[in-house]
Design an enzyme around this catalytic site. Sequence first.
Site, short mmCIF file in Angstrom:
data_model
loop_
_atom_site.label_atom_id
_atom_site.label_comp_id
_atom_site.label_asym_id
_atom_site.label_seq_id
_atom_site.Cartn_x
_atom_site.Cartn_y
_atom_site.Cartn_z
N ALA A 142 -15.65 70.55 59.59
CA ALA A 142 -15.30 71.68 58.73
C ALA A 142 -15.60 71.27 57.30
O ALA A 142 -15.62 70.08 56.98
CB ALA A 142 -13.81 71.98 58.88
N GLY A 176 -14.97 69.31 63.16
CA GLY A 176 -15.39 70.63 63.63
C GLY A 176 -16.77 70.62 64.28
O GLY A 176 -17.05 71.47 65.12
N GLU A 194 -16.12 69.60 67.69
CA GLU A 194 -15.40 70.72 68.32
C GLU A 194 -16.36 71.84 68.72
O GLU A 194 -16.22 72.44 69.78
CB GLU A 194 -14.29 71.22 67.38
CG GLU A 194 -13.17 70.19 67.26
CD GLU A 194 -12.21 70.45 66.11
OE1 GLU A 194 -12.67 70.74 64.99
OE2 GLU A 194 -10.98 70.38 66.33
N GLU A 216 -10.24 63.60 61.56
CA GLU A 216 -9.33 64.41 60.75
C GLU A 216 -8.11 63.63 60.26
O GLU A 216 -7.64 63.85 59.15
CB GLU A 216 -8.85 65.65 61.54
CG GLU A 216 -9.89 66.74 61.65
CD GLU A 216 -10.81 66.59 62.86
OE1 GLU A 216 -10.91 65.47 63.42
OE2 GLU A 216 -11.43 67.59 63.24
N1 CAA Z 1 -17.42 68.78 54.40
C1 CAA Z 1 -18.01 68.97 53.22
N2 CAA Z 1 -19.02 68.20 52.80
C2 CAA Z 1 -19.43 67.21 53.60
C3 CAA Z 1 -18.84 66.95 54.84
C4 CAA Z 1 -17.79 67.80 55.24
N3 CAA Z 1 -17.18 67.67 56.43
N4 CAA Z 1 -19.44 65.87 55.40
C5 CAA Z 1 -20.38 65.48 54.53
N5 CAA Z 1 -20.39 66.27 53.44
C6 CAA Z 1 -21.25 66.19 52.26
C7 CAA Z 1 -20.85 65.04 51.37
O1 CAA Z 1 -19.78 65.40 50.53
C8 CAA Z 1 -22.14 64.81 50.60
O2 CAA Z 1 -22.26 65.84 49.64
P1 CAA Z 1 -22.56 65.49 48.07
O3 CAA Z 1 -23.89 64.78 48.11
O4 CAA Z 1 -22.59 66.83 47.43
O5 CAA Z 1 -21.46 64.59 47.65
C9 CAA Z 1 -23.21 65.09 51.65
O6 CAA Z 1 -22.58 65.87 52.65
C10 CAA Z 1 -23.74 63.82 52.29
O7 CAA Z 1 -22.63 63.10 52.81
P2 CAA Z 1 -22.37 61.54 52.48
O8 CAA Z 1 -22.95 61.18 51.14
O9 CAA Z 1 -20.94 61.26 52.70
O10 CAA Z 1 -23.29 60.87 53.62
P3 CAA Z 1 -23.07 59.45 54.31
O11 CAA Z 1 -24.30 59.20 55.10
O12 CAA Z 1 -22.67 58.45 53.28
O13 CAA Z 1 -21.81 59.63 55.27
C11 CAA Z 1 -20.50 60.78 56.95
C12 CAA Z 1 -21.91 60.49 56.38
C13 CAA Z 1 -19.91 59.51 57.55
C14 CAA Z 1 -20.65 61.84 58.02
C15 CAA Z 1 -19.59 61.28 55.80
O14 CAA Z 1 -20.26 62.33 55.12
C16 CAA Z 1 -18.27 61.81 56.26
O15 CAA Z 1 -17.39 61.04 56.57
N6 CAA Z 1 -18.09 63.14 56.26
C17 CAA Z 1 -16.85 63.78 56.62
C18 CAA Z 1 -16.59 63.74 58.12
C19 CAA Z 1 -15.25 64.34 58.43
O16 CAA Z 1 -14.21 63.87 57.99
N7 CAA Z 1 -15.25 65.43 59.20
C20 CAA Z 1 -14.04 66.14 59.59
C21 CAA Z 1 -13.87 67.32 58.66
S1 CAA Z 1 -12.30 68.07 58.82
C22 CAA Z 1 -12.41 69.08 60.18
O17 CAA Z 1 -13.46 69.19 60.81
C23 CAA Z 1 -11.15 69.80 60.49
C24 CAA Z 1 -11.15 70.61 61.72
O18 CAA Z 1 -11.15 70.13 62.86
C25 CAA Z 1 -11.02 72.06 61.63
#
Ligand code: CAA
Length: 259
Positions: free
Chosen positions: A66, A111, A114, A134
């Site tokens: 998400a 998500g 999911e 999460e």
């Molecule tokens: N939401 C919004 N933006 C996201 C994102 C997310 N879930 N995942 C990645 N991005 C964005 C980053 O913020 C970054 O944007 P900027 O360049 O504008 O800062 C861009 O995508 C590239 O990401 P990274 O620089 O972080 O890339 P990386 O290769 O260093 O890392 C990753 C990759 C490990 C996937 C890391 O991006 C990460 O940990 N992302 C979040 C994963 C996460 O926590 N997902 C769960 C979300 S909550 C959810 O899904 C709730 C639910 O069940 C309803």
Amino acid sequence: MDYKNILTEIKDGILYVTLNRPKQLNALNKAVFSEFEAILNDAENNDEIKGLIITGSGEKAFAAGADIKEFAHFTVEQGKELSANGQRIFKKAEIFKKPIIAAVNGFALGGGLELAMACHIRIASDNARFGQPEVSLGVTPGYAGTQRLTQLIGKGKAIELLMTGAMIKADEALKLGLVNYVVPQKELISKSEDIMKTILQQSPVAVAGVIRCVDAFFTDGIDGFKTEVEEFGKCFGTEDFKEGTDAFMNKRKPDFTGK
Ligand code: CAA
């Protein structure tokens, strides 16, 4: 069909759905959800579309979850609404009457996983990574990750992944039964197409019945065995059943119409 965050293309009866926010690793924001729902609604009634393959744009991510930036300041009520809406739309995919394959081409986190789990079949590229991170953000999964991960891989391993937020590689996802196949990235779509084409050679009526029967197994208050009796019986009134049995007896290939 023209959407801003999702690319769509129909080829040989398959609707290719590509989540297209590569700079944000295809994070699922509100706009993606409403476009995805519109795509499902359209695909349901479009006879040209026989099945769907969902993937992510770029080589790095299917969907990294998400959109954290979008929900970071949500209230309790907004959080509940976000979860309920996401669950509702992913449920549509899970009980969709046409087959849906997730071609997981990279990160499938939160998500994103999911969504993949709501699809009927998951094929992963060898660089794919899976997880429900999460808890590291101070939330539980909200789009039914706690439920579908437990259904797919069992409580013991699911609760470990959910509590640790750990990310696993494609080969481990395969061992756990989270994905059906792992292939090199350049073969991901062709492998998904091979499986889809095999499904599309079967009776669409019977395939839709299978989807409903399997869903019944997991639905409270519904007896899956009774559902199977109903679905099996219904088939006897279809043209597909006449065609399938006639083709068998006349030693020819069936040509199903889905009626
Ligand atoms: N939401 C919004 N933006 C996201 C994102 C997310 N879930 N995942 C990645 N991005 C964005 C980053 O913020 C970054 O944007 P900027 O360049 O504008 O800062 C861009 O995508 C590239 O990401 P990274 O620089 O972080 O890339 P990386 O290769 O260093 O890392 C990753 C990759 C490990 C996937 C890391 O991006 C990460 O940990 N992302 C979040 C994963 C996460 O926590 N997902 C769960 C979300 S909550 C959810 O899904 C709730 C639910 O069940 C309803």
